[in-house]
Design a protein around this motif. Structure first.
Motif, PDB file in Angstrom:
ATOM      1  N   GLN A 167     -12.330   0.357   4.988  1.00 50.05           N
ATOM      2  CA  GLN A 167     -12.205   1.671   4.364  1.00 50.05           C
ATOM      3  C   GLN A 167     -11.571   1.513   2.983  1.00 50.05           C
ATOM      4  O   GLN A 167     -10.664   0.690   2.789  1.00 50.05           O
ATOM      5  CB  GLN A 167     -11.310   2.596   5.199  1.00 50.05           C
ATOM      6  CG  GLN A 167     -11.817   2.916   6.586  1.00 50.05           C
ATOM      7  CD  GLN A 167     -12.963   3.903   6.555  1.00 50.05           C
ATOM      8  OE1 GLN A 167     -13.134   4.658   5.601  1.00 50.05           O
ATOM      9  NE2 GLN A 167     -13.779   3.893   7.607  1.00 50.05           N
ATOM     10  N   GLN A 168     -12.037   2.325   2.020  1.00 53.85           N
ATOM     11  CA  GLN A 168     -11.359   2.388   0.722  1.00 53.85           C
ATOM     12  C   GLN A 168     -10.167   3.317   0.862  1.00 53.85           C
ATOM     13  O   GLN A 168     -10.308   4.480   1.256  1.00 53.85           O
ATOM     14  CB  GLN A 168     -12.302   2.911  -0.369  1.00 53.85           C
ATOM     15  CG  GLN A 168     -11.647   2.930  -1.751  1.00 53.85           C
ATOM     16  CD  GLN A 168     -12.584   3.448  -2.834  1.00 53.85           C
ATOM     17  OE1 GLN A 168     -13.750   3.733  -2.568  1.00 53.85           O
ATOM     18  NE2 GLN A 168     -12.072   3.556  -4.050  1.00 53.85           N
ATOM     19  N   LEU A 169      -8.989   2.803   0.551  1.00 54.80           N
ATOM     20  CA  LEU A 169      -7.759   3.573   0.708  1.00 54.80           C
ATOM     21  C   LEU A 169      -7.307   4.224  -0.590  1.00 54.80           C
ATOM     22  O   LEU A 169      -6.608   5.243  -0.565  1.00 54.80           O
ATOM     23  CB  LEU A 169      -6.635   2.673   1.229  1.00 54.80           C
ATOM     24  CG  LEU A 169      -6.900   1.977   2.569  1.00 54.80           C
ATOM     25  CD1 LEU A 169      -5.754   1.033   2.909  1.00 54.80           C
ATOM     26  CD2 LEU A 169      -7.108   3.004   3.678  1.00 54.80           C
ATOM     27  N   SER A 185       1.011   4.017  -2.965  1.00 55.45           N
ATOM     28  CA  SER A 185       0.712   5.410  -2.634  1.00 55.45           C
ATOM     29  C   SER A 185       1.823   6.341  -3.114  1.00 55.45           C
ATOM     30  O   SER A 185       1.566   7.452  -3.580  1.00 55.45           O
ATOM     31  CB  SER A 185       0.531   5.567  -1.119  1.00 55.45           C
ATOM     32  OG  SER A 185      -0.483   4.716  -0.635  1.00 55.45           O
ATOM     33  N   THR A 235      -7.480   8.033  -1.257  1.00 56.14           N
ATOM     34  CA  THR A 235      -8.704   8.617  -0.723  1.00 56.14           C
ATOM     35  C   THR A 235      -8.351   9.430   0.519  1.00 56.14           C
ATOM     36  O   THR A 235      -7.193   9.420   0.992  1.00 56.14           O
ATOM     37  CB  THR A 235      -9.714   7.528  -0.346  1.00 56.14           C
ATOM     38  OG1 THR A 235      -9.164   6.752   0.732  1.00 56.14           O
ATOM     39  CG2 THR A 235     -10.017   6.621  -1.531  1.00 56.14           C
ATOM     40  N   SER A 288      -9.316   8.780   3.526  1.00 58.66           N
ATOM     41  CA  SER A 288      -8.937   7.779   4.539  1.00 58.66           C
ATOM     42  C   SER A 288      -7.557   7.218   4.239  1.00 58.66           C
ATOM     43  O   SER A 288      -6.762   6.956   5.156  1.00 58.66           O
ATOM     44  CB  SER A 288      -9.969   6.652   4.574  1.00 58.66           C
ATOM     45  OG  SER A 288     -11.228   7.126   4.980  1.00 58.66           O
ATOM     46  N   GLY A 289      -7.255   7.033   2.953  1.00 54.25           N
ATOM     47  CA  GLY A 289      -5.958   6.519   2.548  1.00 54.25           C
ATOM     48  C   GLY A 289      -4.829   7.457   2.916  1.00 54.25           C
ATOM     49  O   GLY A 289      -3.758   7.026   3.372  1.00 54.25           O
ATOM     50  N   GLU A 306      -7.833  -3.164   2.621  1.00 48.41           N
ATOM     51  CA  GLU A 306      -9.004  -2.286   2.642  1.00 48.41           C
ATOM     52  C   GLU A 306     -10.202  -2.983   3.294  1.00 48.41           C
ATOM     53  O   GLU A 306     -10.936  -2.372   4.075  1.00 48.41           O
ATOM     54  CB  GLU A 306      -9.352  -1.845   1.219  1.00 48.41           C
ATOM     55  CG  GLU A 306      -8.338  -0.878   0.613  1.00 48.41           C
ATOM     56  CD  GLU A 306      -8.678  -0.517  -0.819  1.00 48.41           C
ATOM     57  OE1 GLU A 306      -8.600   0.676  -1.166  1.00 48.41           O
ATOM     58  OE2 GLU A 306      -9.014  -1.447  -1.598  1.00 48.41           O
ATOM     59  N   LYS A 307     -10.374  -4.258   2.985  1.00 49.42           N
ATOM     60  CA  LYS A 307     -11.490  -5.012   3.566  1.00 49.42           C
ATOM     61  C   LYS A 307     -11.318  -5.138   5.071  1.00 49.42           C
ATOM     62  O   LYS A 307     -12.286  -4.984   5.840  1.00 49.42           O
ATOM     63  CB  LYS A 307     -11.564  -6.393   2.918  1.00 49.42           C
ATOM     64  CG  LYS A 307     -12.730  -7.238   3.403  1.00 49.42           C
ATOM     65  CD  LYS A 307     -12.800  -8.565   2.669  1.00 49.42           C
ATOM     66  CE  LYS A 307     -13.975  -9.406   3.153  1.00 49.42           C
ATOM     67  NZ  LYS A 307     -14.047 -10.721   2.434  1.00 49.42           N
ATOM     68  N   PHE A 332       0.827  -1.203   0.000  1.00 45.30           N
ATOM     69  CA  PHE A 332       0.000   0.000   0.000  1.00 45.30           C
ATOM     70  C   PHE A 332       0.867   1.261   0.000  1.00 45.30           C
ATOM     71  O   PHE A 332       0.604   2.218  -0.750  1.00 45.30           O
ATOM     72  CB  PHE A 332      -0.933   0.000   1.213  1.00 45.30           C
ATOM     73  CG  PHE A 332      -1.497   1.353   1.540  1.00 45.30           C
ATOM     74  CD1 PHE A 332      -2.479   1.925   0.746  1.00 45.30           C
ATOM     75  CD2 PHE A 332      -1.030   2.064   2.641  1.00 45.30           C
ATOM     76  CE1 PHE A 332      -2.982   3.182   1.043  1.00 45.30           C
ATOM     77  CE2 PHE A 332      -1.526   3.319   2.934  1.00 45.30           C
ATOM     78  CZ  PHE A 332      -2.505   3.880   2.131  1.00 45.30           C
ATOM     79  N   VAL A 341      -3.616  -5.367  -1.292  1.00 45.51           N
ATOM     80  CA  VAL A 341      -4.163  -4.059  -0.933  1.00 45.51           C
ATOM     81  C   VAL A 341      -5.676  -4.144  -0.750  1.00 45.51           C
ATOM     82  O   VAL A 341      -6.241  -3.537   0.178  1.00 45.51           O
ATOM     83  CB  VAL A 341      -3.789  -3.007  -2.000  1.00 45.51           C
ATOM     84  CG1 VAL A 341      -4.508  -1.687  -1.714  1.00 45.51           C
ATOM     85  CG2 VAL A 341      -2.284  -2.784  -2.022  1.00 45.51           C
ATOM     86  N   ALA A 342      -6.347  -4.906  -1.595  1.00 43.95           N
ATOM     87  CA  ALA A 342      -7.799  -5.075  -1.459  1.00 43.95           C
ATOM     88  C   ALA A 342      -8.139  -5.748  -0.129  1.00 43.95           C
ATOM     89  O   ALA A 342      -9.111  -5.380   0.549  1.00 43.95           O
ATOM     90  CB  ALA A 342      -8.335  -5.891  -2.626  1.00 43.95           C
TER      91      ALA A 342
END
Length: 328
Positions: free
Chosen positions: A45-47, A13, A58, A60-61, A40-41, A9, A36-37
Motif C-alpha cells: 500500500q502507498q502510505l 506523518s 494517503t 491507507s496511510g 510500503e512495499k 513512518f 518507509v518505501a
C-alpha cells in the motif's frame, strides 16, 4: 515488519517532512525514505503522498497511522521502563528556548542538569523565532508568549513581571519620573524585535486595562543586553522582565527601579513563560524528568522575581540545592 521503519513512518506523518524526521533520529534523509518505501512495499500500500512542497498521508496511510501509533508508543514505554527503571536517564534530549532567557538562565540550568545526569546529551537551541516543536523534533520548548492553543502539552512556569529602571547617573542628569506619563519626556531605550519597536504599557490596578506609552529615545536594539548596558551607562531608561536584569545591577547600584507603584508590561496581553512538549514526547521518562528538573530549578514563583539583595543568593541556593540533591 521493521519497527524502525514504522517509527520513521510515524514521525514523517506527524512532521510532514522526511528532513525533520532525519534530524530527529540523526540519520540521513535517504535512510528514512528507504525504510518507509520498504514498509510500503511490504504492506502493498502507498502510505504517503510525496511532492516537492509537502508529504501527506494517503487514506491507507491514515488508517495505518491510527492503528500503529499507540502500539509503538506503548512498546517504547515498556522498553524504556524496563531498561531504565533503576538507572539514571541518558541519551539525547532537545530543548529550545528564547535567546536571552536561554543565555541568562536555561544554559545554567542545563549545566546543573548534566551534573545530575552525566550520561544525558542535551541539544540546546536558542532562537527568538517561534518554532514548531513537532517539525523541528524538539522535546521541550520554552516560550515567552500569551497562552495559545497550540495542540501541545504545556505548563506555565510563571507570568512576566516588568521593571522600569535607570542608572543613578541618568537620574542625576535628567531627574526621576514621578508618573508613567513622565516617561514620554525622558530618553527611553526601546527593544525593537520582529514586530517592530516595543510599546510600553502601564496600569495602577491589576483589574484595569493597560494604558499605552509611545516612548522614544536615542537607542533601539533587538538585543536586550545591549540596551541594559546602555542603561547602566546612563543613556536612558529601560523596561524589561525581571529575568533579564542581572541581580548585581540592583545590588551594586548600577540601576535603580522606578515607578514601582505601577504595573508595567511590554504587551497589553498577559504574557507567560511556558514549557511545551508534543504529547507523545511526554510519554518518555527522560523528557518528563528533564521537564520536572527545569521547573524545580526555576521555582514557583521564579527565582528571578525576588529582587534586591537576596536575588543573587536565591539563584545560588536554588542551583546548589538541585546539584546537591543529585550528588546525594
Amino acid at each position: 515488519m521493521n519497527l524502525q521503519a514504522i517509527r520513521y513512518f510515524l514521525m514523517v506523518s506527524t512532521t510532514g517532512s522526511f528532513q525533520a524526521t532525519a534530524r530527529h533520529y540523526q540519520v540521513p534523509a535517504s535512510s528514512v525514505s528507504r525504510f518507509v518505501a520498504a514498509l510500503e512495499k511490504e504492506l502493498g500500500q502507498q502510505l504517503l503522498y510525496r511532492n516537492t512542497r509537502a508529504v501527506r498521508l494517503t487514506e491507507s496511510g491514515e488508517q495505518f497511522y491510527l492503528q500503529v501509533r499507540d502500539a509503538i508508543d506503548l512498546l517504547d514505554q515498556a522498553a524504556e521502563g524496563l531498561v531504565h527503571r533503576d538507572a539514571d536517564i541518558n541519551g539525547l534530549v532537545r530543548i529550545n528556548a528564547p535567546e536571552t532567557l536561554g543565555r541568562l538562565h536555561i544554559a545554567c540550568i542545563v549545566n546543573a542538569l548534566q551534573t545530575r545526569y552525566p550520561e544525558l546529551i542535551v541539544e540546546l537551541t536558542l532562537t527568538d523565532a517561534y518554532i514548531d516543536p513537532v517539525q523541528e523534533g524538539a522535546d521541550i520548548t520554552i516560550r515567552v508568549s500569551p497562552l495559545l492553543d497550540s495542540g501541545l502539552i504545556g505548563k506555565v512556569i510563571g507570568s512576566l513581571r516588568h521593571v522600569v529602571a535607570a542608572s543613578p547617573a541618568y537620574l542625576a542628569a535628567h531627574g526621576r519620573p514621578k508618573t508613567p506619563q513622565d516617561l514620554l519626556e525622558h530618553r527611553c531605550l526601546v527593544y525593537k524585535g520582529q514586530l517592530g519597536a516595543q510599546r510600553w504599557y502601564y496600569r495602577s490596578e491589576a483589574t484595569e486595562p493597560f494604558n499605552t506609552l509611545n516612548v522614544s529615545g536615542p537607542l533601539r536594539s533587538n538585543n536586550a543586553e545591549a540596551l541594559l548596558a546602555a542603561g547602566a551607562a546612563g543613556r536612558g531608561i529601560v523596561l524589561f522582565p525581571t529575568w533579564v536584569y542581572r541581580p548585581e545591577a540592583f545590588k551594586q547600584g548600577e540601576l535603580v527601579p522606578l515607578l514601582e507603584e505601577w504595573e508595567f508590561a511590554a504587551s497589553p496581553d498577559s504574557t507567560y513563560i511556558q514549557m511545551l512538549s508534543p504529547e507523545n514526547r511526554l510519554r518518555s521518562r527522560k523528557v518528563r524528568e528533564v521537564s520536572a528538573f527545569i521547573i524545580e530549578a526555576i521555582g514557583t514563583p521564579p527565582y528571578w522575581d525576588v529582587m534586591g539583595d537576596v536575588m543573587g543568593d536565591v539563584m545560588g541556593d536554588v542551583m546548589g540545592d538541585v546539584m546537591g540533591d543529585g550528588a546525594s
